[in-house]
Structure formats: C-alpha cells, structure tokens
Write a protein that holds these residues in place. Structure first.
Motif, PDB file in Angstrom:
ATOM      1  N   PRO A 176       0.809  -0.646  -0.267  1.00  0.00           N
ATOM      2  CA  PRO A 176      -0.162  -0.245  -0.023  1.00  0.00           C
ATOM      3  C   PRO A 176       1.010   1.646  -0.195  1.00  0.00           C
ATOM      4  N   ILE A 177      -0.206   2.354  -0.625  1.00  0.00           N
ATOM      5  CA  ILE A 177       0.833   3.496  -0.200  1.00  0.00           C
ATOM      6  C   ILE A 177       1.030   4.925   1.469  1.00  0.00           C
ATOM      7  N   PRO A 178       2.350   4.090   1.637  1.00  0.00           N
ATOM      8  CA  PRO A 178       2.486   4.343   2.796  1.00  0.00           C
ATOM      9  C   PRO A 178       1.344   5.654   3.695  1.00  0.00           C
ATOM     10  N   PRO A 179       1.210   5.823   4.518  1.00  0.00           N
ATOM     11  CA  PRO A 179      -0.104   6.707   5.253  1.00  0.00           C
ATOM     12  C   PRO A 179       0.511   7.899   5.306  1.00  0.00           C
ATOM     13  N   THR A 180       1.648   7.778   5.368  1.00  0.00           N
ATOM     14  CA  THR A 180       2.233   8.970   6.097  1.00  0.00           C
ATOM     15  C   THR A 180       3.094  10.000   4.616  1.00  0.00           C
ATOM     16  N   PHE A 181       2.708  10.033   3.597  1.00  0.00           N
ATOM     17  CA  PHE A 181       2.359  10.598   2.266  1.00  0.00           C
ATOM     18  C   PHE A 181       1.663  11.125   1.925  1.00  0.00           C
ATOM     19  N   ALA A 182       0.723  11.102   3.298  1.00  0.00           N
ATOM     20  CA  ALA A 182      -0.444  12.418   3.895  1.00  0.00           C
ATOM     21  C   ALA A 182       0.171  14.092   3.171  1.00  0.00           C
ATOM     22  N   ARG A 183       1.442  13.605   3.899  1.00  0.00           N
ATOM     23  CA  ARG A 183       2.014  14.915   4.410  1.00  0.00           C
ATOM     24  C   ARG A 183       2.432  15.341   3.466  1.00  0.00           C
ATOM     25  N   LEU A 184       3.044  15.252   2.240  1.00  0.00           N
ATOM     26  CA  LEU A 184       3.424  15.430   0.952  1.00  0.00           C
ATOM     27  C   LEU A 184       2.579  16.365   0.025  1.00  0.00           C
ATOM     28  N   ARG A 185       2.397  17.513   0.363  1.00  0.00           N
ATOM     29  CA  ARG A 185       0.843  18.351  -0.201  1.00  0.00           C
ATOM     30  C   ARG A 185       1.455  19.533  -0.405  1.00  0.00           C
ATOM     31  N   SER A 186       2.770  19.315  -1.003  1.00  0.00           N
ATOM     32  CA  SER A 186       2.787  20.192  -2.145  1.00  0.00           C
ATOM     33  C   SER A 186       3.212  19.359  -3.591  1.00  0.00           C
ATOM     34  N   LEU A 187       3.175  18.457  -3.725  1.00  0.00           N
ATOM     35  CA  LEU A 187       2.620  17.620  -4.897  1.00  0.00           C
ATOM     36  C   LEU A 187       2.333  17.587  -6.362  1.00  0.00           C
ATOM     37  N   GLU A 188       3.285  18.107  -7.520  1.00  0.00           N
ATOM     38  CA  GLU A 188       2.427  18.706  -8.425  1.00  0.00           C
ATOM     39  C   GLU A 188       2.676  17.794  -9.825  1.00  0.00           C
ATOM     40  N   ARG A 189       3.023  16.240  -9.248  1.00  0.00           N
ATOM     41  CA  ARG A 189       3.318  15.479 -10.411  1.00  0.00           C
ATOM     42  C   ARG A 189       3.530  13.702 -10.022  1.00  0.00           C
ATOM     43  N   VAL A 190       3.153  13.363  -9.995  1.00  0.00           N
ATOM     44  CA  VAL A 190       2.849  11.562  -9.228  1.00  0.00           C
ATOM     45  C   VAL A 190       2.584  10.892 -10.282  1.00  0.00           C
ATOM     46  N   TRP A 191       3.686   9.826 -10.869  1.00  0.00           N
ATOM     47  CA  TRP A 191       3.913   8.871 -11.842  1.00  0.00           C
ATOM     48  C   TRP A 191       3.956   7.681 -11.306  1.00  0.00           C
ATOM     49  N   ALA A 192       2.622   6.867 -10.705  1.00  0.00           N
ATOM     50  CA  ALA A 192       3.008   5.474 -10.062  1.00  0.00           C
ATOM     51  C   ALA A 192       2.678   4.190 -10.508  1.00  0.00           C
ATOM     52  N   SER A 193       2.495   4.524 -11.567  1.00  0.00           N
ATOM     53  CA  SER A 193       2.134   3.018 -12.546  1.00  0.00           C
ATOM     54  C   SER A 193       2.852   1.832 -12.977  1.00  0.00           C
ATOM     55  N   ASP A 194       2.314   0.932 -13.010  1.00  0.00           N
ATOM     56  CA  ASP A 194       3.143  -0.270 -13.750  1.00  0.00           C
ATOM     57  C   ASP A 194       3.658  -0.829 -11.817  1.00  0.00           C
ATOM     58  N   ASN A 195       3.311  -1.291 -10.421  1.00  0.00           N
ATOM     59  CA  ASN A 195       3.701  -1.673  -9.777  1.00  0.00           C
ATOM     60  C   ASN A 195       3.014  -2.009  -9.078  1.00  0.00           C
ATOM     61  N   GLU A 196       3.644  -3.107  -8.182  1.00  0.00           N
ATOM     62  CA  GLU A 196       2.156  -3.931  -7.099  1.00  0.00           C
ATOM     63  C   GLU A 196       1.580  -2.727  -6.400  1.00  0.00           C
ATOM     64  N   LEU A 197       1.771  -1.796  -6.416  1.00  0.00           N
ATOM     65  CA  LEU A 197       0.584  -1.454  -5.050  1.00  0.00           C
ATOM     66  C   LEU A 197      -0.938  -2.052  -5.058  1.00  0.00           C
ATOM     67  N   THR A 198      -0.883  -1.774  -3.622  1.00  0.00           N
ATOM     68  CA  THR A 198      -2.505  -3.284  -3.043  1.00  0.00           C
ATOM     69  C   THR A 198      -3.195  -2.129  -2.361  1.00  0.00           C
ATOM     70  N   GLY A 199      -4.136  -3.088  -1.711  1.00  0.00           N
ATOM     71  CA  GLY A 199      -5.187  -2.023  -1.116  1.00  0.00           C
ATOM     72  C   GLY A 199      -6.171  -0.499  -1.321  1.00  0.00           C
ATOM     73  N   ALA A 200      -6.461   0.549  -1.041  1.00  0.00           N
ATOM     74  CA  ALA A 200      -7.474   1.425  -1.623  1.00  0.00           C
ATOM     75  C   ALA A 200      -6.992   2.704  -2.197  1.00  0.00           C
ATOM     76  N   ILE A 201      -6.876   2.924  -3.087  1.00  0.00           N
ATOM     77  CA  ILE A 201      -6.090   4.114  -3.495  1.00  0.00           C
ATOM     78  C   ILE A 201      -7.077   4.744  -1.772  1.00  0.00           C
ATOM     79  N   PRO A 202      -5.763   5.379  -1.439  1.00  0.00           N
ATOM     80  CA  PRO A 202      -6.023   6.094  -0.065  1.00  0.00           C
ATOM     81  C   PRO A 202      -6.546   7.757  -0.207  1.00  0.00           C
ATOM     82  N   ASP A 203      -7.438   8.000   0.957  1.00  0.00           N
ATOM     83  CA  ASP A 203      -8.756   8.962   0.438  1.00  0.00           C
ATOM     84  C   ASP A 203      -7.878  10.351   0.287  1.00  0.00           C
ATOM     85  N   PHE A 204      -5.831  10.447   0.514  1.00  0.00           N
ATOM     86  CA  PHE A 204      -5.707  11.105   1.742  1.00  0.00           C
ATOM     87  C   PHE A 204      -5.113  12.099   0.343  1.00  0.00           C
TER      88      PHE A 204
END
Length: 837
Positions: A176-204
C-alpha cells in the motif's frame, strides 16, 4: 585558482567514479586538474553538459568550491553505484538516468542531505529502497522509475514535504501507499503506474490540492475512486485504470474544469456520461472504455474534445449530431446503440456489426476461417495460409471492418508523452525461429486495447494462432534494452495469458518469432481476440510511448469440417467495372471459342473428304485464329442457322494466324476440348485486370507475355502489380480473386481447369477459389525465348515437315525443326501468343 583540501578530495572522487564507469570529461571542463573550471562554473546549465559537473563557490574567484551537480545521463555506464559518490555531500542535483547501473541503492545515499533533484530512473538497480531516502528533506524532485526494486515504499518518504514531483512508474515496489504520504501536500506530479501497489487508493490524495498530473495505472488497487478527488480542481492529466472489486461514478469530476486528458478505463465506472463534460474547455482526450456506463450520449460536447473512447460499455440510443464534427475520432464498439440510415452517414462502416450482440451474419454464418497480416500487405505463408492485408489507418480511437465482413479491428490508446504516436511497427530485419520472416516485418501496436474480430463464423471449435516478435526493444546491457512490453491476451473474453512479454518469451532475444496457439469455441458466430495493456510494463524505453500490445499475424482455423463456403457473399450491386467486364468477357470468350469450334468442324469435314490432301501438298496443320479475325468471323455468325449434321452455318475463309486466346491442346495438337473456352476466358480476364494485350514486345523481357508475367508475380505474392496502373481505385481482394481464377483457367491440362459454371460461381463468391500452385507446363517445359531450339512449323506452304508440336520439350536434340532454306523460325510462345490482339 588554488583548491582547498576538500576540493582536491572531490576531484579524486570524480576521477575514480569516471574511471570505474569508463567515461571521461569533455574538453569543456578539466578533470585532471581544477575541476571547477570552464563550463563547470559559468552560466551553462547542467543539462547542457554530459558528462558534466557544476560547482558552487563561496564567492567569485574563491578558492573554496564544491561540486553541486553531477550529470552522467544516457551514456550506458555499466556497474554498481561507486562508494565515492556518497562523499560528494554538497550535491544538490544528481542525474544518473538512462544507464545500466546495477545492484542496490545503499543507505549511504542519506549522506547527500542537500539533494534537491535526484534522478535514478531507467537503470537496473535492485533490492529494497533504503529508509535513508527520508533524510533528503530538501528534495523537490525524485525519480527512481524503470528499475528492478522490490518491497514497499519507505514510510520515511513522507518526510519529503518539499517534494513537488515523484516518478516511480515501473519501479518494482509493492504494497500500500504509506499513510505518511498524506504529508506530501506540495506534490504537483505523481507517476506511480506499473507497480504492485495494493489496497484502496488513499483518500488523502484528495488533499494534494496543487496536483496537476496523477497516473495510477497498472497496479492492484481495489475499491472505488475516492470522492475526495473532487478537490483536485487543478488537475489537467488524470489516468487511473484497472481497479478491481469496486464501483465508481464520475460525479467527482464535476469541478475539474482544467482537465485536458482523462483516462478512466477498466474501473467498473457506472452511471451515465456526464453532460458537464461539454463545459470542459480544455478537454481533448476522453477514454472511458471497458466500464459499465449506461444511457445515451450527451447532446453536446466540448469543442476541444477530439478523441473519445466509449467502447465496451452499455450505452444505447441514437447518436447526437456532434458525431459528424470535423477532426473528431471516436470508438463506440460493443455498446447497444441504434444505428440506422438516419445516423449512419457520419459513422465509419461496420459499427453496426460491432455492437455488443454482433448482429451481422448472426445465426447465418458464411465463414469458417480468417487470417490477418497485422499492419501489412497480404502474405502467403510457408504453410500456404493467406494472411489478408491490414493496412487501414488506425488512430487512438478507431475501428475498421473489411468490405467482405470477414474480420474487423478496434484500437484504443494514445501513447503517453509521444510527439509522434505510431500504431504500426515496421522492420526490414530478418527474424529468427520462423520460415516466414516477412510475416514479422510489420505489426500492429497499441497503447491500450487492440481487438481483432472474426465475424460471420460457423459455430464450432477453432484453433487461434497468434504470432509476435519484439522489434522496438533491442540489445543487452544498455538502457535501451530495459524496456518491458507487457500485456494480457484474452480470447472469447477469457484471459489466456497474463503479463505476456514477447521478449521474455523469446528468452530475451529481440527479432525472434514467438507463436502461441489456443483452442476456443465459437458459439455466437463471432470470435474476439483481445490484446490488452493493463497498465503494465515500461512506458518510455527506448522511446516515449513504447508500450502496449504488438502483434504480427493472427489466424483462426476450424477444428471441424465446415459446411459453409468461406467466401464473401455476392455483391452484385457494388461490383466494380472490372468485375462487370470480366463477366461480360465470359460471353465474348465463349463466342470466340464457338467460332473456333465451327472452323474445326469444317476443317475435319474437309479432311474426311480428302484423305490424300497431304499427298497433294495441301497444308494439314491445325488452323489458328487471331482475336480480330475470330471476332470478325463471329459478327455474322448465327447459332440458329444450323445446316445439317455437324453444320453450324456458312463457311468463312480464315487464314493461319496467331492464337493468343486458344487453349494449348488445340493450338499445339489440333485437339479441341470442352474446356477450351475456359482457357480463353482466363486470358481475357488477365487482359482486363492488367489493361494490356496478352503479349507486348515493347515491354521488358519478363513482361512481354502476360501469362508468364502473371505467374511470376503470383509466385512472389505480388499479384497487385498486374493491375492496370491507370486504375486509381480497386478492391485488392477482388483483384487477387480474379487473378487466381484466371490462372486456374489457363492451366495446361484441360482436366485442371474449372468448368465455366464454377468460374461464374467463383467470381460471384458463391464458392471458394482453390489454391493455385501449379505453373502450367507450357510455361515450365519450354524455353520460349530460345529461337534456335524451339521452332514452329515452316510458314512455306510447300514444306513437307509434319513435326508434331506436341513433342516439343526442353531437350534440344528432340525438338529441332530443320533450318532449311525457306523455313522461317520463331520462338514457340511468340507463335502461341502472336502479336497480342
């Protein structure tokens, strides 16, 4: 400029790193003495130096300088990351992308705590990502995609609160995407395709309010798209696909009016297509295929929207007027639309046959096989399979159905970030592991979904054969070889191969044929072969947009004895002038041959009455007739004017002339068969197709005789070259059909020629045209151009030679006619063909 001790240490470190990697500095800066010189200290950008460094000095002309940037980009350096690298602690910019670096990323990377821009993408690094990455708290951009990492994303990455860009597509991480990523509020571009990320897409993620681009394709997410995404009103590029075990609506998009690209495919999205899309003034690409959308299309669309995919949904109703707009490309296959005369004019042909129930020829099959040369010309393979031409222009949202309705193709997908998207691959290379290298020199490629359909098929079990060869990702131990083309294969809706990688299946060898066969059942008269990019594999190696399905050839053959003709239905209303001419020629050829029959009967009657005519010096050779003279003779011919037993009418005087339209058994031996008219028809058919007489001495040697040229082209799969060059439009399949029929008709043995009734049936498509493989004996056994070896009879009426032409063969000693005074010799084919018409 004097250097301090640290600067000298840094110089030794850079020298050692470059030595390990087998590279050297350019002449723009000095690696052997004072590194901080030349372009290393002036206003030149680091992106303009490769390999290169930039230095930061305490003040101009200072002796206290440090290396702040190091760039070794796309130089194919091989090996692990050198330990000396972690001692360059003043680095703020490190770009080692597009090389072949191996081994782990060590914990020592935490030493570089001044780092702002770190790019390690497109390498072969492995192992788990170190938690020490979380010490680089000044990072603004982080890229480690296209590597072989494993394990989870470190939760410490949540400490990088200044991060505006993170690229880790195809990195190999999981969980899963770690809950600590909720602090990354300056993000403008996120490319995270083609991995084995699991669980729900985080609400944060909905709190990353400055987000401009988000790509979450090809993971193992479950559930729904969070409603919090409605806060991402700055997004201009949103791509999410392949979410399982959930359902989503499109309501969260209502306020995303900055969207330019929206891809939400294969996400179990339900509901209707929102009408608010018409208010999105920047929206240019909309992909919503493979979902559960229902209802009708909106009555309005945004004027900027040029590419639309709504295939494989449950949409219904009629089409709004905007579908006829300019510069619009759409794919609406496999829905439940109503298509009639009122709305079909704006649609490409075949969409009615490609709706969800595949209605065309449903319950009334006409075919039992199909074979397609994907992206290329028609080819006959070594096993005599004829792969039909597939050269239609496809785009990011298109479909195409052949005029015969035998098969169709649908394509969806726009190659990401490619300035020159392609949908067909070509290669002039030779391919291994196959007898048919040409079969792999073209291929269809897709950045999403590529489907081939067999239509109007008789129900039963079939063997589906798919042929592949990787042509774009080549080489070893170079960054260009790190690409992975991964896609799924479905046949009849069942996934038969998951995460299929052509190159991996070929043991890591490019340009090597890979063949896969599947046995499937056709129950509703259609066959669906689906090559689907589920977001897996690299996106940009060796070029931007290099990903998705690639296939060279497709075929389906029955495992049962078919009861259908496997030929297209007759299209009498749409036949071209060529076909009309051919059919008319049947009557003309028959009339010519009827005239020939008449003269033969007359000749034989004379022979019967004057058995001693040879002794009297009368020429007893078989008469031969030119087209013009026979045509003239038949103008006054009336079949109803019969005169006695065997008589057909008045006698006409006919000279011994050339016989370009007469069968060889009569031309050579005076033996008339019931298949003589079939031979004549074959010659006429070839003349109509080619727009030339059956011989033309002004042409090149290999084209002088039409029959010989036609066979040469046929044996090299180049029949289309026979077509009259002044004919601008024609149906290539019809042309090949006519040529094949003509070659059957002009076989040397009458027994190998079809009857005229079968010829007509083949022309109309009621029966299949058999394979034509046997070159006639008169083209193989005689050397027509050798005037010293093969002669015709002497033209002098006083000659006493009675050599039987039927004995002429390829042995000079048995086929020579005495070259006596008065004998005029010509090559035998010249005598058969004459001077054309």
């Amino acid at each position: 400029m004097a250097w301090n001790a640290f600067s000298h240490y840094a110089a030794r470190a850079v020298n050692s790193i470059f030595q390990r990697w087998g590279i050297s500095a350019t002449n723009q800066w000095n690696i052997s003495g004072e590194l901080c010189s030349g372009v290393a200290t002036d206003a030149t950008e680091i992106d303009d130096i490769n390999p290169g460094i930039k230095c930061g000095c305490s003040e101009p002309n200072s002796t206290f300088c440090h290396i702040t940037a190091l760039r070794v980009y796309a130089l194919d350096v091989v090996g692990p990351l050198p330990d000396e690298l972690w001692n360059l602690t003043f680095l703020t910019n490190l770009n080692l992308g597009q090389n072949y670096l191996t081994g782990p990323l060590p914990a020592s990377i935490g030493n570089l705590n001044r780092m702002q821009y770190l790019s390690l993408g497109i390498n072969a690094l492995s192992g788990e990502l170190p938690n020490e990455l979380g010490l680089l708290t000044d990072l603004r951009s982080l890229g480690f995609g296209t590597n072989n990492f494993s394990g989870p994303l470190p939760s410490e990455l949540g400490n990088l609160t200044r991060l505006t860009q993170i690229y880790f597509d195809s990195a190999g991480v999981s969980g899963p995407i770690p809950p600590t990523f909720a602090r990354l509020r300056s993000l403008e571009r996120v490319w995270a395709s083609d991995n084995e990320l699991t669980g729900a897409i985080p609400d944060f993620i909905g709190t990353w309010s400055g987000l401009l681009a988000l790509r979450l394709q090809g993971n193992s997410f479950q559930g729904s798209i969070p409603a919090s995404f409605s806060n991402l009103t700055s997004l201009n590029d949103l791509r999410i696909s392949d979410i399982f075990n959930g359902s989503s609506s499109l309501d969260f998009l209502r306020n995303m009016r900055s969207l330019s690209t929206l891809v939400l495919r294969n996400n179990n999205v339900s509901g209707s297509v929102p009408s608010f899309f018409s208010e999105f003034q920047s929206l240019s690409l909309l992909f919503l295929g493979n979902n559960r959308l229902t209802g009708a299309l909106p009555s309005q669309r945004s004027p900027s929207l040029g590419t639309i995919d709504l295939s494989y949904n449950d949409l219904s109703g009629t089409f709004p007027s905007w579908v006829s707009g300019q510069n619009l490309q759409f794919n609406f296959v496999s829905n439940n639309f109503t298509i009639d005369n009122s709305n079909s004019s704006a649609l490409s042909s075949g969409l009615n046959c490609l709706q969800r129930n595949f209605p065309c020829n449903r319950d009334s099959p006409i075919y039992s096989s199909f074979a397609v040369k994907c992206g290329g010309p028609q080819i006959r393979s070594s096993d005599q399979t004829v792969y039909e031409m597939d050269n239609a222009t496809l785009g990011p949202a298109t479909y195409f159905m052949t005029s015969t309705g035998r098969w169709a193709v649908s394509n969806v997908g726009l190659p990401a970030d490619s300035s020159n998207p392609v949908y067909r691959s070509t290669s002039s290379s030779q391919f291994t592991n196959t007898l048919d290298s040409e079969l792999f020199q073209t291929a269809r490629v897709s950045a999403g979904s590529l489907r081939y359909y067999g239509l109007g098929l008789e129900n039963g079990n079939y063997t589906v054969r798919l042929q592949f060869a990787e042509t774009d990702i080549v080489g070893t131990r170079t960054w260009r070889s790190l690409g992975r083309r991964v896609f799924d294969i479905y046949v009849q809706g069942n996934r038969v191969l998951r995460d299929f990688d052509i190159r991996r299946e070929a043991n890591g060898i490019s340009l090597r044929a890979v063949v896969r066969e599947f046995r499937v059942e056709v129950l509703e008269n259609h066959l669906d072969i689906h090559l689907f990019w589920a977001g897996k594999g690299t996106c940009c190696v060796p070029n931007q947009g290099t990903y998705g399905p690639l296939v060279s050839a497709i075929s389906a053959t029955p495992d049962f004895r078919p009861t259908v003709s496997n030929n297209p239905p007759s299209r009498r209303r749409s036949r071209t002038g060529m076909i009309v001419g051919i059919v008319v020629a049947v009557g003309a050829a028959g009339l010519i041959c009827l005239a020939a029959v008449y003269y033969v009967f007359q000749k034989r009657r004379k022979q019967k009455n004057f058995e001693d005519e040879e002794l009297l010096g009368i020429d007893a050779r078989p008469y031969t007739f030119s087209y013009a003279e026979l045509k003239g003779a038949t103008e006054d011919f009336n079949p109803a004017n019969k005169l006695g037993e065997g008589g057909f009418g008045p006698v006409y005087k006919v000279n011994t002339i050339s016989i370009g339209y007469l069968a060889p058994e009569y031309a050579m031996r005076g033996h008339l068969t019931e298949k003589a008219d079939v031979f004549s028809f074959g010659v006429v058919a070839l003349e109509i197709v080619s727009g030339r007489p059956n011989s033309d001495p002004s042409l090149e040697d290999d084209k002088i005789y039409l029959l010989e040229w036609a066979w040469n082209l046929h044996e090299n799969n180049k029949e289309i070259e026979l077509v009259d060059p002044t004919l601008r439009e024609f149906d290539a399949n019809e042309v090949r059909r006519i040529i094949d029929i003509a070659l059957l008709c002009t076989q040397a043995s009458p027994g190998l020629r079809p009857s005229m009734s079968r010829v007509v049936a083949m022309l109309s498509g009621d029966i299949e045209v058999p394979s034509v493989t046997t070159r006639p004996g008169y083209l193989t056994d005689w050397k027509f151009s050798d005037a010293t070896t093969f002669m015709t009879y002497a033209t002098d009426d006083t000659s006493t030679s009675n050599t039987d032409v039927s004995h002429i063969n390829s042995t000079p000693s048995t086929s020579m006619v005495a070259d006596s005074p008065g004998n005029t010799t010509k090559p035998i084919l010249h005598e058969i063909i004459g001077e054309g018409r």
